[in-house]
Design an enzyme around this catalytic site. Sequence first.
Site, PDB file in Angstrom:
ATOM      1  N   GLN A 126       0.811  -1.217   0.000  1.00 20.57           N
ATOM      2  CA  GLN A 126       0.000   0.000   0.000  1.00 20.57           C
ATOM      3  C   GLN A 126       0.849   1.275   0.000  1.00 20.57           C
ATOM      4  O   GLN A 126       0.348   2.344  -0.343  1.00 20.57           O
ATOM      5  CB  GLN A 126      -0.949  -0.009   1.203  1.00 20.57           C
ATOM      6  CG  GLN A 126      -1.981  -1.126   1.103  1.00 20.57           C
ATOM      7  CD  GLN A 126      -2.948  -1.147   2.270  1.00 20.57           C
ATOM      8  OE1 GLN A 126      -2.679  -1.805   3.264  1.00 20.57           O
ATOM      9  NE2 GLN A 126      -4.053  -0.445   2.175  1.00 20.57           N
ATOM     10  N   ARG A 164       3.633  -0.255  13.125  1.00 21.74           N
ATOM     11  CA  ARG A 164       3.304  -1.541  12.521  1.00 21.74           C
ATOM     12  C   ARG A 164       3.437  -1.416  11.009  1.00 21.74           C
ATOM     13  O   ARG A 164       2.706  -0.626  10.382  1.00 21.74           O
ATOM     14  CB  ARG A 164       1.873  -1.947  12.894  1.00 21.74           C
ATOM     15  CG  ARG A 164       1.438  -3.209  12.217  1.00 21.74           C
ATOM     16  CD  ARG A 164       0.026  -3.649  12.574  1.00 21.74           C
ATOM     17  NE  ARG A 164      -0.273  -4.807  11.762  1.00 21.74           N
ATOM     18  CZ  ARG A 164      -1.376  -4.989  11.040  1.00 21.74           C
ATOM     19  NH1 ARG A 164      -2.346  -4.095  11.070  1.00 21.74           N
ATOM     20  NH2 ARG A 164      -1.522  -6.058  10.291  1.00 21.74           N
ATOM     21  N   HIS A 198       0.840  -9.359   4.585  1.00 18.12           N
ATOM     22  CA  HIS A 198      -0.277  -8.420   4.400  1.00 18.12           C
ATOM     23  C   HIS A 198      -0.661  -8.483   2.916  1.00 18.12           C
ATOM     24  O   HIS A 198      -0.607  -7.496   2.203  1.00 18.12           O
ATOM     25  CB  HIS A 198       0.114  -7.017   4.855  1.00 18.12           C
ATOM     26  CG  HIS A 198      -1.064  -6.122   5.167  1.00 18.12           C
ATOM     27  ND1 HIS A 198      -1.244  -5.511   6.388  1.00 18.12           N
ATOM     28  CD2 HIS A 198      -2.122  -5.733   4.418  1.00 18.12           C
ATOM     29  CE1 HIS A 198      -2.352  -4.777   6.376  1.00 18.12           C
ATOM     30  NE2 HIS A 198      -2.906  -4.896   5.168  1.00 18.12           N
ATOM     31  N   ASN A 225      -2.055 -10.820   8.413  1.00 20.07           N
ATOM     32  CA  ASN A 225      -3.030  -9.750   8.581  1.00 20.07           C
ATOM     33  C   ASN A 225      -4.362 -10.157   7.958  1.00 20.07           C
ATOM     34  O   ASN A 225      -4.421 -10.457   6.759  1.00 20.07           O
ATOM     35  CB  ASN A 225      -2.563  -8.466   7.892  1.00 20.07           C
ATOM     36  CG  ASN A 225      -3.630  -7.383   8.010  1.00 20.07           C
ATOM     37  OD1 ASN A 225      -3.845  -6.855   9.094  1.00 20.07           O
ATOM     38  ND2 ASN A 225      -4.339  -7.098   6.931  1.00 20.07           N
ATOM     39  N   GLU A 226      -5.427 -10.186   8.754  1.00 15.98           N
ATOM     40  CA  GLU A 226      -6.790 -10.379   8.268  1.00 15.98           C
ATOM     41  C   GLU A 226      -6.908 -11.515   7.259  1.00 15.98           C
ATOM     42  O   GLU A 226      -7.336 -11.301   6.105  1.00 15.98           O
ATOM     43  CB  GLU A 226      -7.307  -9.083   7.624  1.00 15.98           C
ATOM     44  CG  GLU A 226      -7.349  -7.901   8.577  1.00 15.98           C
ATOM     45  CD  GLU A 226      -7.908  -6.632   7.919  1.00 15.98           C
ATOM     46  OE1 GLU A 226      -8.020  -6.593   6.681  1.00 15.98           O
ATOM     47  OE2 GLU A 226      -8.224  -5.696   8.659  1.00 15.98           O
ATOM     48  N   ASN A 251      -8.396  -5.840  14.430  1.00 14.81           N
ATOM     49  CA  ASN A 251      -8.703  -4.745  13.492  1.00 14.81           C
ATOM     50  C   ASN A 251     -10.206  -4.533  13.487  1.00 14.81           C
ATOM     51  O   ASN A 251     -10.970  -5.481  13.266  1.00 14.81           O
ATOM     52  CB  ASN A 251      -8.262  -5.101  12.059  1.00 14.81           C
ATOM     53  CG  ASN A 251      -6.753  -5.129  11.905  1.00 14.81           C
ATOM     54  OD1 ASN A 251      -6.013  -4.904  12.849  1.00 14.81           O
ATOM     55  ND2 ASN A 251      -6.299  -5.419  10.692  1.00 14.81           N
ATOM     56  N   TYR A 303     -13.387  -1.892  12.068  1.00 13.47           N
ATOM     57  CA  TYR A 303     -13.852  -0.744  11.280  1.00 13.47           C
ATOM     58  C   TYR A 303     -15.352  -0.509  11.412  1.00 13.47           C
ATOM     59  O   TYR A 303     -15.793   0.617  11.538  1.00 13.47           O
ATOM     60  CB  TYR A 303     -13.482  -0.926   9.795  1.00 13.47           C
ATOM     61  CG  TYR A 303     -11.990  -0.769   9.568  1.00 13.47           C
ATOM     62  CD1 TYR A 303     -11.429   0.471   9.311  1.00 13.47           C
ATOM     63  CD2 TYR A 303     -11.138  -1.871   9.661  1.00 13.47           C
ATOM     64  CE1 TYR A 303     -10.059   0.615   9.146  1.00 13.47           C
ATOM     65  CE2 TYR A 303      -9.772  -1.734   9.500  1.00 13.47           C
ATOM     66  CZ  TYR A 303      -9.233  -0.480   9.240  1.00 13.47           C
ATOM     67  OH  TYR A 303      -7.874  -0.327   9.096  1.00 13.47           O
ATOM     68  N   GLU A 323      -5.416  -2.160  14.015  1.00 14.65           N
ATOM     69  CA  GLU A 323      -5.933  -1.209  13.015  1.00 14.65           C
ATOM     70  C   GLU A 323      -7.273  -0.670  13.482  1.00 14.65           C
ATOM     71  O   GLU A 323      -8.133  -1.424  13.956  1.00 14.65           O
ATOM     72  CB  GLU A 323      -6.181  -1.872  11.647  1.00 14.65           C
ATOM     73  CG  GLU A 323      -4.954  -2.105  10.831  1.00 14.65           C
ATOM     74  CD  GLU A 323      -5.273  -2.738   9.472  1.00 14.65           C
ATOM     75  OE1 GLU A 323      -6.352  -2.464   8.889  1.00 14.65           O
ATOM     76  OE2 GLU A 323      -4.430  -3.522   9.018  1.00 14.65           O
ATOM     77  N   TRP A 350      -4.947   3.294  11.782  1.00 17.30           N
ATOM     78  CA  TRP A 350      -4.788   3.060  10.343  1.00 17.30           C
ATOM     79  C   TRP A 350      -5.254   4.317   9.635  1.00 17.30           C
ATOM     80  O   TRP A 350      -6.424   4.621   9.714  1.00 17.30           O
ATOM     81  CB  TRP A 350      -5.623   1.857   9.871  1.00 17.30           C
ATOM     82  CG  TRP A 350      -5.374   1.605   8.412  1.00 17.30           C
ATOM     83  CD1 TRP A 350      -6.050   2.153   7.350  1.00 17.30           C
ATOM     84  CD2 TRP A 350      -4.334   0.793   7.863  1.00 17.30           C
ATOM     85  NE1 TRP A 350      -5.495   1.726   6.180  1.00 17.30           N
ATOM     86  CE2 TRP A 350      -4.439   0.904   6.456  1.00 17.30           C
ATOM     87  CE3 TRP A 350      -3.309   0.008   8.407  1.00 17.30           C
ATOM     88  CZ2 TRP A 350      -3.565   0.239   5.591  1.00 17.30           C
ATOM     89  CZ3 TRP A 350      -2.457  -0.651   7.545  1.00 17.30           C
ATOM     90  CH2 TRP A 350      -2.588  -0.538   6.160  1.00 17.30           C
TER      91      TRP A 350
HETATM   92  O1  IFM Z   1      -6.336  -0.729   4.025  1.00 21.89           O
HETATM   93  C1  IFM Z   1      -6.873  -1.824   4.693  1.00 21.89           C
HETATM   94  C2  IFM Z   1      -5.763  -2.663   5.305  1.00 21.89           C
HETATM   95  O2  IFM Z   1      -4.856  -3.085   4.347  1.00 21.89           O
HETATM   96  C3  IFM Z   1      -6.354  -3.875   5.972  1.00 21.89           C
HETATM   97  N1  IFM Z   1      -7.405  -3.524   6.893  1.00 21.89           N
HETATM   98  C4  IFM Z   1      -8.423  -2.625   6.423  1.00 21.89           C
HETATM   99  C5  IFM Z   1      -7.800  -1.386   5.802  1.00 21.89           C
HETATM  100  C6  IFM Z   1      -8.905  -0.430   5.309  1.00 21.89           C
HETATM  101  O3  IFM Z   1      -9.713  -1.063   4.372  1.00 21.89           O
END
Ligand code: IFM
Length: 431
Positions: free
Chosen positions: A17, A74, A118, A162-163, A281, A283, A340, A387
């Site tokens: 990213q 991180r 990731h 990650n996720e 994480n 959101y 995150e 994040w």
């Molecule tokens: O940008 C992503 C990240 O790579 C992984 N978790 C969610 C973020 C927002 O969508």
Amino acid sequence: MGLPEGFRWGVATAAYQIEGAVDEDGRGPSTWDTFAHTPGRVRDGHTGDVACDHYHRWPEDVALMSGLGVGAYRFSIAWPRVQPSGSGPVNAKGLDFYDRLVDGLLAAGISPAATLYHWDLPQPLEDAGGWLERDTAYRFAEFSYLAAERLADRVDMWITLNEPVVVTAYGYAFAVYAPGKALLMDALPTAHHQLLAHGLAVTALRSRNARAVGLTNHYSPAWAATPADQPAADAFDAFMNRLFTDPVLLGRYPDLMGDAPYIRSADLSVIASPIDFLGVNYYQPTRLATPSEGPLPFDMVDITEYPTTGMGWPIVPDAFLSLLRTLDARYDLPPLYITENGCSFPDEVGADGTVDDSSRIEFLDAHIKAMRTAIDEGIDIRGYFAWSLLDNFEWSEGYHPRFGLVHVDYETQKRTPKKSYAWYRDLIASS
Ligand code: IFM
């Protein structure tokens, strides 16, 4: 109540990213290079080729972190930089980059927290079947060992994956992320193989004296649209919130795996190797209804009664608190880190050169308060990573969403700290 002794405030990013420099110093192609360069996959054809040019500008980015006063950073280590084909010898120049970054962080008094996967799988491994193949788990353990061999004396936290739920769901079930496969329920072996990769990596990292090892999951509280929709919400919960946590913390799968021939008898004991922390994480919550048709046991329903972020995600800090309570009730938890939490908004640099992102400040403030309530209730949370440090490549949405505390002008690579950067700096200084 105050924060626990040693609580870490941090920021988070990920290699594909922000780094760019995809062809430099021997880096091999990843599934995200391939996916982003496939017409129609990423909005407006954006790719991570240049991204935030962090590969070259990392000293400036570490200085931005110093200015924030964060205690931890991180980042993720790009597997295709370290092993360009996903196996075999180390590409020394690739590891040198992370060596410099880690030393730069330590010189600035910032604790390095490295994520090993990731989502940027080396393309040759995908060509051999990717996470559908058991062998990828062994390759990942080997990569983890090589990274730790070089960096474990200085990295404080290691996050294996990650996720992984996003890789299984978006990458292999619904084709919205790399590698772009639409296998629906046939994607489930990728869940098991990622979990096996995690378990094998824990052993590999410990053999190199890694200081603390854990994994990071994405969680979304499951809301039933009506009481009759509770089975749909439970099915979503099993997939989104339990699939990658129950095996690690309870040593068993939730029901949805069924009779899976690819799960071997010793695998669950490998997957349940003790971890030092769990990364959370968060959101947004998800609302579910009984499916009208289709292969899935739930339909997703829009949540319309809350304000939303630029991604259209409902802003519900109470759901974050309820998630933390649920995790605490469900498991005998290791210490938690919020690895995150954040939001995107269409931030612009104003005529006076500043970026007024008051909505992000409100979001962060409310979510951090929710976390502090959980801490006051006795939940063992040791750190919070916003994040993200920088605006960056938001996967299939390209550069449109802006998640950063720092605005990035992708034409000039100029970094402009937003109003939220100063707010987070002051929060850290005062706590
Ligand atoms: O940008 C992503 C990240 O790579 C992984 N978790 C969610 C973020 C927002 O969508």
